[in-house]
Design a protein around this motif. Structure first.
Motif, mmCIF file in Angstrom:
data_model
loop_
_atom_site.group_PDB
_atom_site.id
_atom_site.type_symbol
_atom_site.label_atom_id
_atom_site.label_comp_id
_atom_site.label_asym_id
_atom_site.label_seq_id
_atom_site.Cartn_x
_atom_site.Cartn_y
_atom_site.Cartn_z
ATOM 1 N N SER A 212 -36.136 -75.275 45.599
ATOM 2 C CA SER A 212 -36.608 -74.309 46.602
ATOM 3 C C SER A 212 -37.359 -73.160 45.938
ATOM 4 O O SER A 212 -38.335 -72.646 46.490
ATOM 5 C CB SER A 212 -35.428 -73.772 47.412
ATOM 6 N N LEU A 213 -36.917 -72.768 44.738
ATOM 7 C CA LEU A 213 -37.646 -71.715 44.007
ATOM 8 C C LEU A 213 -39.045 -72.198 43.642
ATOM 9 O O LEU A 213 -40.029 -71.441 43.753
ATOM 10 C CB LEU A 213 -36.877 -71.322 42.753
ATOM 11 N N LYS A 214 -39.154 -73.446 43.215
ATOM 12 C CA LYS A 214 -40.461 -73.989 42.866
ATOM 13 C C LYS A 214 -41.384 -74.028 44.083
ATOM 14 O O LYS A 214 -42.562 -73.687 43.998
ATOM 15 C CB LYS A 214 -40.288 -75.399 42.291
ATOM 16 N N GLU A 215 -40.831 -74.431 45.242
ATOM 17 C CA GLU A 215 -41.645 -74.500 46.462
ATOM 18 C C GLU A 215 -42.081 -73.106 46.921
ATOM 19 O O GLU A 215 -43.195 -72.925 47.408
ATOM 20 C CB GLU A 215 -40.836 -75.182 47.571
ATOM 21 N N ALA A 216 -41.181 -72.124 46.778
ATOM 22 C CA ALA A 216 -41.488 -70.772 47.262
ATOM 23 C C ALA A 216 -42.209 -69.927 46.229
ATOM 24 O O ALA A 216 -42.634 -68.802 46.535
ATOM 25 C CB ALA A 216 -40.187 -70.071 47.676
ATOM 26 N N GLY A 217 -42.350 -70.445 45.018
ATOM 27 C CA GLY A 217 -42.903 -69.651 43.928
ATOM 28 C C GLY A 217 -44.264 -69.058 44.221
ATOM 29 O O GLY A 217 -44.530 -67.894 43.891
ATOM 30 N N TRP A 218 -45.139 -69.843 44.854
ATOM 31 C CA TRP A 218 -46.488 -69.340 45.142
ATOM 32 C C TRP A 218 -46.436 -68.172 46.123
ATOM 33 O O TRP A 218 -47.187 -67.208 45.997
ATOM 34 C CB TRP A 218 -47.352 -70.458 45.704
ATOM 35 N N GLY A 219 -45.542 -68.257 47.124
ATOM 36 C CA GLY A 219 -45.399 -67.146 48.061
ATOM 37 C C GLY A 219 -44.754 -65.936 47.423
ATOM 38 O O GLY A 219 -45.160 -64.798 47.659
ATOM 39 N N LEU A 220 -43.735 -66.164 46.585
ATOM 40 C CA LEU A 220 -43.050 -65.053 45.918
ATOM 41 C C LEU A 220 -43.960 -64.350 44.926
ATOM 42 O O LEU A 220 -43.757 -63.166 44.612
ATOM 43 C CB LEU A 220 -41.802 -65.572 45.195
ATOM 44 N N LEU A 221 -44.965 -65.065 44.431
ATOM 45 C CA LEU A 221 -45.880 -64.474 43.455
ATOM 46 C C LEU A 221 -46.857 -63.502 44.100
ATOM 47 O O LEU A 221 -47.404 -62.621 43.428
ATOM 48 C CB LEU A 221 -46.649 -65.595 42.744
#
Length: 427
Positions: A212-221
């Motif tokens: 889930s962190l990998k999937e959300a990484g672009w948004g969190l960035l």
């Protein structure tokens, strides 16, 4: 006499159902006409009211928020937040608030982010057994943190009206109060969920953390790029908004491949509609502000208030109460234009820091976004949940009390707002 006419006419038009922006514009125009201040000055004031470089950030941040919403970033952040929170009583309410706080680091618009979080969280929260009125109240309250956590459209407008407070300083000052407000709402939502036995049975399986962190990484960035770029001096807040848009397009069209050119076109249309409403309020409020400043209305009112002999703390609490009542009926932009010309001279009289003052005023505006009867966030979520605003009151009042408590804490402990901008060299 004209001072009373200006505010009396504005109040009459507002309670008659005239849109706030139009009411301010008409009241200002009427006073200009009756006093002979020069009708030809009105077009100039309307133009100069919006022809300011910092205001360019508003429509661009609106576009950025809508692009990230359409790209499905909110859904990936929900999965990541669910992986962090796990399965426990009130977990979905906690997730909704966390997601709103993260999205607040992208667009800075409470109503827009309330709609985005509501679209993703409402179905799952209702399926888990949360009452519709509670769900609408939680999401609306969570969205209010977005005008505190940078970037913030409200801070951009405050800086426009109070040039002594720079946008970077305000953005930094709003970070800690915004996070603390979100954490306070999380505690209240969790307590209400436990007390009322919401989400008594486990819902969906807890998502794997690293996936889930990998999937959300672009948004969190996205917030990291926006705030890091401003901190490093690579770009101004307005340029940061443009960077956010291009980054959102990259994520949506290339990384997630969830956006098409038709979606981009629809986003531009919707953002133009939202931005035009905001800028129309700014433009017509400029007429009201110019008329009142020319008449010296706020100087008279400020002198009258200072003449009451109130000491610093009673004056500060009186201002908070005034803004709380105003926030029940007016939107944030209107309140800024109506009250800041009155409040800034008082703040200067008591030597209050104008960055800190902007934070506590904006916290009051955040409170107004989900406070009945005119909380704009609450209007959005109630419409999405299909409930009346009155039905949310038993839940929302707990959250209003929690946010008000945090606002008073920041009021009496200014370093909660000022430590970060001082540490970063903005003050």
């Amino acid at each position: 006499m004209m001072d009373w006419l200006l505010f009396g006419l504005f109040g009459f038009l507002m309670f008659a159902g005239v849109p706030l922006a139009v009411a301010m514009g008409l009241a200002g125009t009427a006073v200009v006409a009756l006093t002979g201040l020069g009708m030809m000055s009105l077009p100039t004031n309307v133009y100069t009211g919006i022809a300011k470089y910092p205001l360019m950030a508003i429509p661009v941040f609106v576009i950025a928020g809508l692009i990230f919403e359409r790209a499905g970033v909110a859904a990936t952040i929900v999965r990541f937040a669910s992986a962090l929170v796990g399965q426990r009583r009130g977990s979905l309410a906690i997730v909704a608030i966390m997601v709103a706080m993260i999205l607040g680091g992208i667009s800075g618009s409470g109503p827009a982010d309330s709609a985005a979080v509501g679209a993703v969280m409402l179905p799952s929260m209702l399926k888990a057994g949360y009452p519709r009125s509670f769900t609408a109240g939680v999401i609306a309250a969570a969205g209010s943190t977005d005008i505190l956590i940078p970037p913030s459209i409200a801070f951009v407008i405050y800086s426009l009206l109070v040039p002594q407070a720079s946008v970077p300083a305000l953005f930094a000052a709003g970070m800690i109060p915004g996070i603390l407000s979100g954490l306070t709402l999380i505690l209240v939502a969790w307590w209400l969920s436990v007390r009322n036995n919401f989400e008594a049975t486990p819902g969906e399986t807890r998502p794997p953390f690293w996936q889930s962190l990998k999937e959300a990484g672009w948004g969190l960035l996205a917030p990291v790029i926006i705030l890091g770029g401003m901190r490093s001096g690579l770009f101004t807040p307005t340029e940061a908004a443009v960077v956010a848009v291009f980054y959102g397009v990259l994520v949506g069209m290339v990384i997630y491949r969830s956006l098409s050119w038709k979606d981009i076109y629809l986003v531009l249309i919707e953002s133009a509609e939202i931005s035009s409403v905001i800028l129309a309020v700014v433009a017509l409020a400029s007429v009201f502000a110019w008329a009142s400043n020319t008449l010296g209305t706020f100087d008279h009112l400020a002198a009258a208030l200072l003449g009451t002999g109130l000491s610093e703390i009673p004056m500060l609490l009186s201002i908070q109460l005034l803004l709380l009542i105003a926030g029940m009926f007016l939107d944030a932009i209107s309140i800024y234009f109506i009250f800041l010309p009155l409040l800034v001279p008082i703040a200067l009289h008591f030597n209050w820091d104008l960055v800190w003052f902007g934070v506590i005023i904006t916290m009051n505006m955040a409170l107004g976004q989900f406070h009945p009867p005119l909380g704009v966030n609450l209007m959005v979520t109630c419409r999405m949940a299909g409930v009346s605003m009155e039905s949310t009151v038993p839940w929302v009042l707990w959250m209003v009390a929690a946010m008000a408590g945090m606002m008073l804490l920041v009021t009496f402990v200014p370093d909660l707002a000022l430590w970060l901008p001082r540490h970063l060299g903005y003050l």
